[in-house]
Design a protein around this motif. Structure first.
Motif, short mmCIF file in Angstrom:
data_model
loop_
_atom_site.label_atom_id
_atom_site.label_comp_id
_atom_site.label_asym_id
_atom_site.label_seq_id
_atom_site.Cartn_x
_atom_site.Cartn_y
_atom_site.Cartn_z
N THR A 2 -58.75 60.44 -14.31
CA THR A 2 -58.49 59.01 -14.52
C THR A 2 -57.59 58.79 -15.72
O THR A 2 -56.84 57.82 -15.78
CB THR A 2 -59.83 58.26 -14.73
N ASP A 41 -65.46 54.31 -20.66
CA ASP A 41 -65.01 53.67 -19.42
C ASP A 41 -63.67 52.98 -19.57
O ASP A 41 -63.40 52.32 -20.58
CB ASP A 41 -66.06 52.64 -18.97
N LEU A 101 -61.73 49.94 -18.23
CA LEU A 101 -62.18 48.69 -17.61
C LEU A 101 -61.09 48.13 -16.70
O LEU A 101 -60.55 47.04 -16.93
CB LEU A 101 -62.59 47.70 -18.71
N VAL A 102 -60.77 48.91 -15.70
CA VAL A 102 -59.78 48.50 -14.70
C VAL A 102 -60.48 48.65 -13.35
O VAL A 102 -61.15 49.66 -13.11
CB VAL A 102 -58.54 49.42 -14.75
N ASP A 103 -60.30 47.64 -12.45
CA ASP A 103 -61.11 47.73 -11.23
C ASP A 103 -60.64 48.86 -10.32
O ASP A 103 -59.49 49.29 -10.35
CB ASP A 103 -61.22 46.37 -10.53
N GLU A 104 -61.55 49.28 -9.47
CA GLU A 104 -61.34 50.47 -8.63
C GLU A 104 -60.11 50.35 -7.73
O GLU A 104 -59.39 51.31 -7.51
CB GLU A 104 -62.58 50.71 -7.76
N LYS A 105 -59.90 49.12 -7.21
CA LYS A 105 -58.77 48.91 -6.29
C LYS A 105 -57.45 49.21 -7.00
O LYS A 105 -56.57 49.89 -6.47
CB LYS A 105 -58.78 47.46 -5.80
N GLU A 106 -57.34 48.69 -8.21
CA GLU A 106 -56.13 48.91 -9.00
C GLU A 106 -55.97 50.39 -9.32
O GLU A 106 -54.88 50.95 -9.25
CB GLU A 106 -56.20 48.07 -10.29
N ASN A 154 -66.05 56.39 -16.05
CA ASN A 154 -64.95 56.60 -15.10
C ASN A 154 -63.72 57.18 -15.78
O ASN A 154 -62.86 57.74 -15.12
CB ASN A 154 -64.63 55.30 -14.34
N ASP A 192 -54.45 48.29 -20.94
CA ASP A 192 -55.78 48.41 -20.30
C ASP A 192 -56.86 48.35 -21.38
O ASP A 192 -56.65 48.80 -22.51
CB ASP A 192 -55.92 49.78 -19.59
N ASP A 218 -57.09 52.88 -7.55
CA ASP A 218 -56.69 53.58 -6.31
C ASP A 218 -55.19 53.43 -6.09
O ASP A 218 -54.51 54.38 -5.68
CB ASP A 218 -57.46 53.02 -5.11
#
Ligand code: FES
Length: 569
Positions: free
Chosen positions: A490, A510, A512-517, A378, A498, A519
């Motif tokens: 990204t 990658d 390692l931060v979740d998708e919601k954050e 990502n 992070d 976004d």
């Protein structure tokens, strides 16, 4: 009936237009028979005093001319934009595509039948090849050749590689500034390109592996008399190539690019080869992607030259040069036609190694599985690259916290702060250095190790950016992150603290931060104002493709081989 030569559309006409084309050329003393239908060979020269690596090219042009005349052709030398890697700001890479445009339009506009490309310094070779490929007249390369080995206090020192080492030694207090300055003249002591396996010698080696030059072109030192002889032979050969109608599109096939990728791994070549090969492939319509570079990842490092090894290009030449490497790679090489109108095997048949420590045999390499690795994840959905042969093995599989520099100014202002909150395990991240962002994707990816860690003896850390790095540089440096930060990749969203995971063996990178954050961060993100708002640089920013497409301009991909039929008067 034989086909009318291209040049005859300029010089073979018995009318006003033919008069004009011939008459003005005759003011240089060329006789009538120069225009009698013989092949007219353009010598496309990137000589410039501001490109010191190419300072020998005026002499080499004379060698090419001798060969062209001898073979019954008519040589005409013309200048194109020159790109001095060490002299241009913000980076010579910004202008590679401009050189390619200059080369393409010069070849197309003039009445020539074939071209000898005289280049050497990093961006001149790919820029010239890209331009020539888009016109697709018979073309062949003569490179500047490397400088003699650098010398300082009786030791060999290598272009670039030892600059980075000395510079870190000064920062660590291990070398005096006076000694640092004294090394300058010893490092660059003859005409020619960097004598490490930097980008220039990498590209010359790949040109040879792709069959776009005569054998031995890459490694002969710039001042070796045999390079002048090679120029002469190249002049002879291009005249024959015109008669054979042997064009770049006949040579630069997918197989030729694959041979270049294999050779790049074996010579420990520059990461810059990736963007240049991708851009060149785009010009000739070869479907080459980052994934194709994975065929090199299991190839061992055979050439023991800096920055991945200890020797220099002079040693590589005396050991036998590229033909020996190709001979070692024989079981892997693809069949591919070359400028000799023969298979690539004709370029290395019988090549003998004269120093097995400089060019190692396949079963006793400098390093196993040393080709470039492509990383995805990502943080680099379209890819990033790392050069394991120049990296620290232990760092290639890591998960750690990031420390972020938002741009190059941020890095320069803070990297030497004593209170910089970093440890040897920290992953340094640099943004804003991609094709659009800087602009021009400079060689700043091998960012300096923070001063406080240098003083503790740290010499390598993981560094991640959308930049490139010099082919002479080394370290665990992840480059060419695509999409770049300025294009909304990204990378733009990474914050200090992070966690990032790197696995070269699995090809992963990658955040390692979740998708919601992510976004939420993306919704707030804005690109920086562009650094240039006019001229070529604006054109570049508006049209440059990302690193995984070779950073060519979108409207330059492909070729146009049509003859220009309209006259100027
Ligand atoms: Fe020109 Fe290295 S700076 S070849």
């Amino acid at each position: 009936m034989t086909k009318k030569r291209r040049s005859q559309h300029w010089y073979g006409k018995l009318d006003k237009d033919g008069f004009i084309h011939r008459s003005w050329m005759k003011n240089q003393g060329f006789p009538d028979h120069a225009f009698d239908g013989r092949p007219i060979i353009g010598i496309c020269n990137t000589w410039s005093e501001l490109t010191p690596c190419n300072s020998g090219l005026r002499d080499l042009a004379e060698g090419v001319k001798r060969g062209v005349w001898e073979a019954g052709g008519f040589p005409v030398e013309f200048p194109v934009m020159s790109l001095g890697e060490t002299q241009m700001k913000p980076t010579a890479m910004l202008f590679r595509n401009l050189l390619a445009m200059d080369v393409e339009e010069s070849i197309r506009a003039y009445g020539i039948d074939g071209v000898v490309l005289l280049g050497g310094c990093d961006k001149t070779t790919p820029g010239q090849l890209m331009g020539a490929a888009s016109v697709d007249l018979p073309s062949i390369v003569v490179s500047s050749g490397p400088m003699l080995n650098g010398k300082y206090r009786g030791q060999d020192i290598g272009s670039g590689t030892d600059v980075w080492k000395f510079s870190e030694a000064v920062r660590a207090g291990e070398m005096t500034l006076q000694d640092f300055m004294n090394a300058e003249s010893g490092m660059s002591r003859s005409a020619g390109v960097c004598m490490t396996m930097g980008t220039a010698s990498t590209m010359a080696s790949l040109v040879e592996a792709m069959g776009m030059s005569l054998p031995t072109n890459a490694a002969l030192p710039a001042v070796d008399a045999r390079r002048m002889a090679l120029a002469h032979l190249t002049g002879k050969r291009i005249v024959e190539m015109v008669d054979e109608d042997l064009k770049p599109s006949d040579i630069l096939t997918k197989e030729a690019f694959e041979n270049a990728i294999l050779a790049n791994a074996a010579v420990g070549g520059s990461t810059n080869a990736v963007v240049h090969l991708l851009a060149l492939a785009g010009r000739v319509g070869v479907d080459l992607t980052l994934k194709d570079f994975e065929i090199g990842s299991e190839i061992p490092l055979l050439v023991n030259c800096m920055p991945s090894g200890k020797y220099l290009m002079e040693d590589f030449c005396y050991a036998g040069g590229v033909p020996v490497v190709l001979n070692e790679l024989k079981p892997f090489l693809r069949p591919a036609k070359t400028v000799l109108n023969k298979d690539i095997s004709a370029h290395f048949g019988g090549a003998e190694c004269f120093n097995k420590d400089v060019i190692r045999p396949f079963d006793d390499p400098v390093k196993p599985a040393a080709g470039l690795r492509v990383l995805r994840g990502n943080l680099a959905p379209n890819g990033a690259i790392v050069k394991p042969s120049a990296a620290t093995d232990a760092l290639l599989e890591t998960e750690a916290e990031a420390f972020v520099f938002e741009n190059i100014e941020d890095l320069k202002a803070n990297i030497d702060r004593d209170d910089l909150p970093v440890t040897p395990e920290t992953i340094l991240v640099l943004k804003g250095c991609g094709p659009k962002g800087y602009p021009g994707m400079p060689e700043v990816g091998n960012m300096p190790i923070p001063a406080k860690l240098v003083k503790e003896g740290v010499r390598d850390m993981i560094r991640i950016s959308d930049a490139r790095m010099s082919g002479t540089a080394f370290g665990t440096v992840i480059l060419h992150v695509s999409p770049e930060a300025q294009a909304g990749g990204t990378l733009a969203l990474v914050k200090t603290g992070d966690r990032i995971r790197v696995s070269a063996s699995k090809g992963e990178l990658d955040l390692l931060v979740d998708e919601k954050e992510l976004d939420a961060r993306r919704a707030l993100w804005q690109p920086d104002d562009p650094h240039y708002t006019r001229g070529y640089a604006k054109l570049y920013i508006d049209h440059v493709l990302q690193a995984d497409r070779g950073a060519d301009l979108d409207f330059l991909v492909g070729k146009d081989t049509r003859l220009v039929t309209r006259e100027s008067h």
